[in-house]
Motif scaffolding. Sequence first.
Motif, mmCIF file in Angstrom:
data_model
loop_
_atom_site.group_PDB
_atom_site.id
_atom_site.type_symbol
_atom_site.label_atom_id
_atom_site.label_comp_id
_atom_site.label_asym_id
_atom_site.label_seq_id
_atom_site.Cartn_x
_atom_site.Cartn_y
_atom_site.Cartn_z
ATOM 1 N N ILE A 133 0.833 -1.199 0.000
ATOM 2 C CA ILE A 133 0.000 0.000 0.000
ATOM 3 C C ILE A 133 0.871 1.255 0.000
ATOM 4 O O ILE A 133 0.621 2.210 -0.747
ATOM 5 C CB ILE A 133 -0.938 -0.005 1.221
ATOM 6 C CG1 ILE A 133 -1.915 -1.179 1.148
ATOM 7 C CG2 ILE A 133 -1.717 1.315 1.303
ATOM 8 C CD1 ILE A 133 -2.670 -1.414 2.449
ATOM 9 N N ALA A 134 1.908 1.253 0.831
ATOM 10 C CA ALA A 134 2.799 2.420 0.899
ATOM 11 C C ALA A 134 3.499 2.669 -0.432
ATOM 12 O O ALA A 134 3.677 3.818 -0.843
ATOM 13 C CB ALA A 134 3.827 2.220 2.009
ATOM 14 N N LEU A 135 3.900 1.609 -1.112
ATOM 15 C CA LEU A 135 4.556 1.776 -2.414
ATOM 16 C C LEU A 135 3.571 2.318 -3.448
ATOM 17 O O LEU A 135 3.925 3.178 -4.265
ATOM 18 C CB LEU A 135 5.147 0.445 -2.869
ATOM 19 C CG LEU A 135 6.322 -0.074 -2.029
ATOM 20 C CD1 LEU A 135 6.730 -1.475 -2.498
ATOM 21 C CD2 LEU A 135 7.512 0.874 -2.109
ATOM 22 N N ASP A 136 2.316 1.835 -3.416
ATOM 23 C CA ASP A 136 1.298 2.368 -4.337
ATOM 24 C C ASP A 136 1.045 3.849 -4.054
ATOM 25 O O ASP A 136 0.882 4.652 -4.988
ATOM 26 C CB ASP A 136 -0.004 1.580 -4.191
ATOM 27 C CG ASP A 136 0.072 0.183 -4.769
ATOM 28 O OD1 ASP A 136 1.043 -0.116 -5.500
ATOM 29 O OD2 ASP A 136 -0.835 -0.627 -4.494
ATOM 30 N N ALA A 137 0.995 4.206 -2.780
ATOM 31 C CA ALA A 137 0.777 5.608 -2.420
ATOM 32 C C ALA A 137 1.918 6.484 -2.920
ATOM 33 O O ALA A 137 1.699 7.590 -3.440
ATOM 34 C CB ALA A 137 0.626 5.738 -0.904
ATOM 35 N N GLN A 138 3.151 6.005 -2.781
ATOM 36 C CA GLN A 138 4.293 6.789 -3.266
ATOM 37 C C GLN A 138 4.264 6.940 -4.774
ATOM 38 O O GLN A 138 4.585 8.011 -5.310
ATOM 39 C CB GLN A 138 5.595 6.132 -2.801
ATOM 40 C CG GLN A 138 5.831 6.287 -1.307
ATOM 41 C CD GLN A 138 7.018 5.497 -0.817
ATOM 42 O OE1 GLN A 138 8.144 5.994 -0.808
ATOM 43 N NE2 GLN A 138 6.778 4.250 -0.399
ATOM 44 N N ASP A 139 3.880 5.900 -5.488
ATOM 45 C CA ASP A 139 3.782 6.015 -6.951
ATOM 46 C C ASP A 139 2.802 7.113 -7.342
ATOM 47 O O ASP A 139 3.038 7.868 -8.298
ATOM 48 C CB ASP A 139 3.340 4.675 -7.560
ATOM 49 C CG ASP A 139 4.450 3.643 -7.572
ATOM 50 O OD1 ASP A 139 5.624 4.028 -7.426
ATOM 51 O OD2 ASP A 139 4.141 2.439 -7.717
ATOM 52 N N LYS A 140 1.690 7.216 -6.600
ATOM 53 C CA LYS A 140 0.717 8.269 -6.887
ATOM 54 C C LYS A 140 1.300 9.644 -6.571
ATOM 55 O O LYS A 140 1.084 10.612 -7.315
ATOM 56 C CB LYS A 140 -0.562 8.024 -6.082
ATOM 57 C CG LYS A 140 -1.688 9.032 -6.351
ATOM 58 C CD LYS A 140 -2.132 9.014 -7.808
ATOM 59 C CE LYS A 140 -3.312 9.954 -8.027
ATOM 60 N NZ LYS A 140 -3.632 10.120 -9.480
ATOM 61 N N LEU A 141 2.063 9.740 -5.502
ATOM 62 C CA LEU A 141 2.719 11.007 -5.181
ATOM 63 C C LEU A 141 3.758 11.387 -6.225
ATOM 64 O O LEU A 141 3.904 12.572 -6.572
ATOM 65 C CB LEU A 141 3.375 10.919 -3.800
ATOM 66 C CG LEU A 141 2.438 10.732 -2.604
ATOM 67 C CD1 LEU A 141 3.247 10.585 -1.322
ATOM 68 C CD2 LEU A 141 1.459 11.886 -2.489
ATOM 69 N N PHE A 142 4.490 10.412 -6.736
ATOM 70 C CA PHE A 142 5.457 10.702 -7.791
ATOM 71 C C PHE A 142 4.757 11.242 -9.038
ATOM 72 O O PHE A 142 5.307 12.072 -9.765
ATOM 73 C CB PHE A 142 6.243 9.442 -8.162
ATOM 74 C CG PHE A 142 7.055 8.846 -7.036
ATOM 75 C CD1 PHE A 142 7.488 9.621 -5.968
ATOM 76 C CD2 PHE A 142 7.384 7.500 -7.048
ATOM 77 C CE1 PHE A 142 8.226 9.075 -4.933
ATOM 78 C CE2 PHE A 142 8.125 6.939 -6.021
ATOM 79 C CZ PHE A 142 8.546 7.720 -4.963
#
Length: 498
Positions: free
Chosen positions: A447-456
Amino acid sequence: MSSKFLSRLGATWFATAVMSTAAACFAAEPLRVGATYITSGTDPAKGSNGWALTSHGVGENLFTVDRDGKLVPELADKAERNDDLSWTITLQPGRAFSDGSPVTAKALAAGFDNTFANNKAALATGGKLSFAAVDDLTLKVTTEKPVPYIQALFAEWPLVAYTPAANGEALYTGPYSIAAFKTDASITLAPNAHFAGADSRSPVEFRKFGDAQSMTLALESGELDLAFGLPSEVVSRLKTNPDLTIKSFPVGYQYLAFLNTTRPLLADVKVRQALDLAFDRTELAAAINGGEPATGAYAAYFPFAGKNARVTDLDKAAALLEEAGWTKGSNGSREKDGKPLRLLAITYPQRPDLVTMLPVVKAQLARVGVELDTQVVESIQQVASAGDFDIALWAQHTAPSGDPAFFLNSMLRTGASLNYAKYASPEFDAILDRFASESEPDARVSIALDAQDKLFEDVPASFLVSPVWYVGVSKRLENYQPWGSDYHVLRADIGEAK
């Protein structure tokens, strides 16, 4: 709880208990500690005071992160889940507040009720929590939103454990008690007589310095036993001083740039993406003489850290600015409709590395034609909350409880109280919603990695450097080991009288 709770800052705190402690302990020479911050006040429910009071050794949490980064019990013994919205927390027996009264479920519930009523950051993970004492050592907690891992919630910095006292102050459980407090200047700490080892613990004079350079001079002149957060450029010089020991340690903080998505020039995602591509993280890390280029929202040693280096690409940045209608003028600066692409970047002196980074950021953005005005402001949270900036260079521990959710929920979720970027994305919020129903560590990493991808993709923030910090100590504290970022500067294992 009255809005005046803890507003009175008398010359002494808890006069009877503190004076008796002082009589026994002030014969020892005080430890002299310096930093570029102290708590802004003594109300544990206000702002970030909960974090600061824990950092000063005054407060504790139900759960905390130890020196190895592991989430462990502190005042609590264990937490057991009853259903989606209910937990039972068992407290450790035999613990006491600084006045000697026992730590009970009822006493802690009163403090937590006050915090959840007055501190919006406390609501980030589970919404508003309610508390009921089952017996002296059993606390029932009901959450507004599902919380699959409540131990991490109670390690979050707003949730310092305390109980309101009859005089309108607060009682804590840490190894030190507040003897005196001068706003924005100093805090005097006496060993807590009701915490193990008090007789061998020295009192502390904790001073705030307006900048790291003046703190460095105080350390060199012998005025300090501990200087926390030295600027990197002085480290080489200080290491030649035989009376000092300089220690470095990696921290869970990230240096990042919040991009104000509501400002006219940054409302266009292409402009924000261009800025992110213009930042040279390797150059920024070199400028502060320590740390590594950030790969995302978390330090690399966390399993939920970004896996790939953030790219610097000036050609792509230039192309994005062209697509957004910002063309280069005759002087090399970007223009649209006759107006320059001119932004305001702010930062704050309490984190000297950020002040060092500010002119480097200005030079980096100039390479793609972006003009940058810069300001160093004392009250960064006030300015950031008002939205009076385009870029805010910021230092943030992004996993203070060893879990990735709190930072994302408290600082980037739509409408969050600390969302300085004013970022609003239903898609991002939907990713964060998955944290509420997932307790498996590997799934939370995903989940954290998916959230970071959206932030990127949306770039409400650019993650720049995972820093290393420096601490200087006198011979008296040469065995001091810094850990836990700045969450545990003063601990029970330091400051023994000699």
